[in-house]
Design an enzyme around this catalytic site. Structure first.
Site, PDB file in Angstrom:
ATOM      1  N   SER A 348      13.840  57.863 -12.984  1.00  0.00           N
ATOM      2  CA  SER A 348      14.214  58.935 -12.076  1.00  0.00           C
ATOM      3  C   SER A 348      13.075  59.945 -11.999  1.00  0.00           C
ATOM      4  O   SER A 348      12.260  60.014 -12.912  1.00  0.00           O
ATOM      5  CB  SER A 348      15.489  59.612 -12.584  1.00  0.00           C
ATOM      6  OG  SER A 348      15.964  60.571 -11.689  1.00  0.00           O
ATOM      7  N   THR A 349      13.020  60.737 -10.910  1.00  0.00           N
ATOM      8  CA  THR A 349      11.826  61.534 -10.636  1.00  0.00           C
ATOM      9  C   THR A 349      12.154  62.680  -9.696  1.00  0.00           C
ATOM     10  O   THR A 349      13.152  62.643  -8.996  1.00  0.00           O
ATOM     11  CB  THR A 349      10.758  60.623  -9.959  1.00  0.00           C
ATOM     12  OG1 THR A 349      10.458  59.524 -10.810  1.00  0.00           O
ATOM     13  CG2 THR A 349       9.480  61.354  -9.650  1.00  0.00           C
ATOM     14  N   ILE A 350      11.281  63.709  -9.644  1.00  0.00           N
ATOM     15  CA  ILE A 350      11.294  64.661  -8.535  1.00  0.00           C
ATOM     16  C   ILE A 350       9.932  64.651  -7.845  1.00  0.00           C
ATOM     17  O   ILE A 350       8.902  64.388  -8.483  1.00  0.00           O
ATOM     18  CB  ILE A 350      11.657  66.094  -8.981  1.00  0.00           C
ATOM     19  CG1 ILE A 350      10.600  66.691  -9.915  1.00  0.00           C
ATOM     20  CG2 ILE A 350      13.042  66.142  -9.577  1.00  0.00           C
ATOM     21  CD1 ILE A 350       9.558  67.508  -9.240  1.00  0.00           C
TER      22      ILE A 350
END
Length: 527
Positions: A348-350
Site C-alpha cells: 500500500s502507498t500514498i
C-alpha cells in the site's frame, strides 16, 4: 467531456498552483504551504507527513520515499531514492542456516531502515524554502489533537484487523478500544506527535541517531531483528538521474533501480509496437495487449532487477532487449507462453503530485509497503515500521537476494512525462505491484484515447498478477469472457487496486488541470 447526468468527478483547474493526493486534508495542507510561499517540494513533504498520521495503513515516517523533481518545469530532472537498506548483519547465509527461505511479512527481518525522513530532509535542502520545523506542524497537530478517520482508511483498517491484533505494540497504538477504527472516529497518537516534534526540532538526525533510533533498535532486536544503531546512523538518500523512454512523442521518466520504474518503461516500449487506437479503450484487445506487455515486463523485473550498488543492471539494454524479443511474439488470438513469476509483495502507498506558481514540479511517493507495514510499532515512539525488507529473495545469486546494506527491489514509482524538455504531467498510481500497469493505463488512456486526467484515472482497470487477471467490477462482462477465450484466468480484484493522481500542465494557456482517484479519498486542489 463527462456526462453531467451521471455521478462522477470533474477535473480541477487553476492558474497558480495545484496539488493532487489521496486525502482532502493533505491536499489542503499542501495548498496552505504553497499560499504561504512554500515550493512544490515543501508542499509535498508537509502533505506526506500529515498522511503518515491520518492514513497510517499506507505511509509514515517508518517507511520509504522516492521523488522526481524538475525545477521550473523545464530544467534538469532530479531523482531521489529514499529507500532503506538491510541491516549490515543481514546475510543470506544467516537466514538459510535457520531454514528461512523467505522473510516473514510481520517479522523484524522484514523491516529495512526507514528512508523517508532522510529523503524529506535531502529534498528540502535542494528544493525547499521551509524547514521540517514548519512543515511537520500539521502532522504534529493531527497526531496530538486527533483526526477524523475517512471512509477508505476505515475500510483498510477493518481489513487489517487480524494483522493488527497479532502485531507488536499495534493493539496499543492502532486498535482504539480493541477494534478497528471506523469512519468518523477521532484518533489521537500522542507518542507519534512527540516523535514528530523531536524531528521538527532536531532534523533527520533526531530520527536516525539518539533516543528515537535507540527505541526502534531496541524494539526490533527484542523480537529477533539484526538492526543496530550504526545501521540507522549510516542511512543516506541517493540523488541520481532518472531513466526514461519515449511514447507517442512524450518522454516518460522514472527513478532508476532499485526502483521498478523500468517495468513501466518496458511495457511502454512493447505497446509502442502496436496501434492501440485500432481498438476501443474498453475492449478485449486493449486489455489483452496491456496484460501481455505487463507479463513480459514483470518477468524481466523478477529476473534482472536489484540494487545497482550490488548487481549490474543494464537499463538501456533491458529497455531495448525485451521489447525487441517479445513485442513481435505477442498474438491477438492467445497468450504468450511465459514462465510464471511470483512477485513477493503487494503493498500500500500514498502518492502526491504538486506544481507550484513557479512551475516547480514534484512527483512524490511514500510507503510503508504492505497495509500497516510490518505491524510493528516502536515501543515508545509510535513509529509504525515498514516491511519493505520482505521484498528481498533469500536466494544466493539472485539480483534481489538479501545482503548487508542492500536495498530491496521496490514497488513505489513516481512518474513524470515531458515534451521537448518541459514538464507536461507529473503523476503516479498507488497499489504495490499494480503501479507500473496503472501508470501505463493512465498514460495510454490520455495519449491513445484522448481522455482528460480524471477520465484516465477513472477508467476501469485490471492487473495480470501471478498468472491471474484481476479485474475491477467496472470491466464489462463481455470483456471478461473475451479474455477467458484468449486463455486468461480471470477474477475480481480484492482489495481495490491503488488510486492515482495527475496534474496536466498547459504551458500555452498557463493553466493546470488535476485529477484524483475516487477509489481512495482522493482530492485535487488548486488556486
Amino acid at each position: 467531456m463527462r456526462n453531467f447526468h451521471l455521478a462522477g468527478r470533474s477535473t480541477v483547474h487553476s492558474q497558480n498552483a495545484m496539488v493532487a493526493t489521496s486525502h482532502p486534508l493533505a491536499a489542503l495542507t499542501a495548498i496552505e504551504v504553497l499560499r504561504s510561499g512554500g515550493t512544490a517540494a515543501d508542499a509535498a513533504v508537509s502533505a506526506c507527513a500529515l498522511l503518515g498520521v491520518i492514513e497510517p495503513q499506507s505511509t509514515g515516517i517508518g517507511g520509504d520515499c522516492f521523488a522526481l523533481i524538475q525545477p521550473k518545469g523545464e530544467g534538469k530532472i532530479v531523482a531521489y531514492n529514499g529507500s532503506g537498506r538491510a541491516p549490515m548483519a543481514a546475510k543470506a547465509e544467516w537466514y538459510l542456516e535457520r531454514n528461512m527461505h523467505a522473510i516473514p511479512l510481520t517479522s523484524a527481518h522484514a523491516v529495512s531502515i526507514p528512508g523517508a525522513v532522510d529523503a524529506w530532509a535531502t529534498i528540502l535542502r535542494d528544493h525547499g524554502k521551509l524547514g521540517l520545523d514548519t512543515l511537520l506542524q500539521p502532522a504534529i497537530k493531527a497526531a496530538e489533537e486527533g483526526y477524523v478517520v475517512a471512509p477508505r482508511i476505515a475500510f483498510d483498517w477493518k481489513n487489517g484487523f487480524e494483522k493488527l491484533k497479532k502485531g507488536t505494540n499495534t493493539e496499543r497504538y492502532l486498535l482504539p478500544h480493541g477494534k478497528p477504527a471506523v469512519a468518523g472516529d477521532v484518533i489521537r497518537q500522542p507518542d507519534l506527535a512527540h516523535t514528530l516534534r523531536a524531528i521538527a526540532k532536531g532534523g533527520r538526525d533526531a530520527f536516525y541517531k539518539g533516543a528515537i533510533a535507540e527505541d526502534m533498535v531496541e524494539t526490533l532486536r527484542g523480537i529477533g531483528g539484526l538492526h543496530t544503531m550504526d545501521d540507522f546512523a549510516a542511512h543516506t538518500t541517493e540523488t541520481t538521474v532518472p531513466i526514461g523512454t519515449m511514447y507517442k512523442g512524450f518522454d516518460v521518466w522514472q527513478c532508476p533501480p532499485n526502483g521498478p520504474g523500468i517495468t513501466m518503461l518496458v511495457m511502454l516500449n512493447i505497446l509502442s509496437r502496436f496501434d492501440l487506437t485500432k481498438f476501443p479503450a474498453m475492449s478485449v484487445e486493449r486489455f489483452h495487449l496491456e496484460a501481455e506487455a505487463a507479463r513480459v515486463a514483470y518477468m524481466m523485473r523478477e529476473q534482472r532487477i536489484g540494487d545497482p550498488a550490488f548487481v549490474n543492471v543494464d537499463v538501456a539494454g533491458i529497455l531495448k532487449e525485451f521489447a525487441d524479443e517479445y513485442g513481435p511474439k505477442i498474438r491477438m488470438d492467445r497468450m504468450l507462453d511465459l514462465p510464471k513469476v511470483s512477485p513477493p509483495m503487494n503493498p500500500s502507498t500514498i502518492y502526491i503530485t504538486v506544481v507550484d506558481k513557479d512551475r516547480n514540479v514534484c512527483s512524490f511517493i511514500n510507503s510503508i509497503a504492505h497495509s500497516f507495514g510490518s505491524a510493528i510499532v516502536s515501543n515508545k515512539t509510535g513509529v509504525l515500521l515498514q516491511n519493505r525488507g520482505a521484498g528481498f529473495r533469500i536466494q544466493p545469486g539472485h539480483p534481489n537476494c538479501i545482503a548487508p546494506g542492500k536495498r530491496p527491489l521496490h514497488t513505489i514509482i513516481p512518474a513524470l512525462a515531458t515534451r521537448n524538455g518541459r514538464a507536461v504531467m507529473p503523476y503516479g498510481v498507488m497499489g504495490g505491484q499494480y503501479q507500473p500497469v496503472g501508470q501505463v493505463h493512465v498514460l495510454t488512456n490520455m495519449l491513445d484515447y484522448g481522455c482528460d486526467v480524471q477520465e484516465a484515472i477513472d477508467m476501469p482497470r485490471g492487473l495480470h498478477y501471478e498468472n491471474v487477471y484481476q479485474l475491477e467490477d467496472g470491466v464489462p462482462a463481455a470483456i471478461v469472457e473475451g479474455l477467458k477465450k484468449l486463455g486468461h484466468q480471470t477474477t475480481k480484484v480484492v482489495p481495490p487496486l491503488g488510486g492515482g493522481q495527475a496534474i496536466w500542465i498547459d504551458w500555452d494557456k498557463g493553466t493546470l488541470t488535476g485529477g484524483s482517484d475516487p477509489r481512495k479519498d482522493g482530492c485535487a486542489l488548486g488556486y
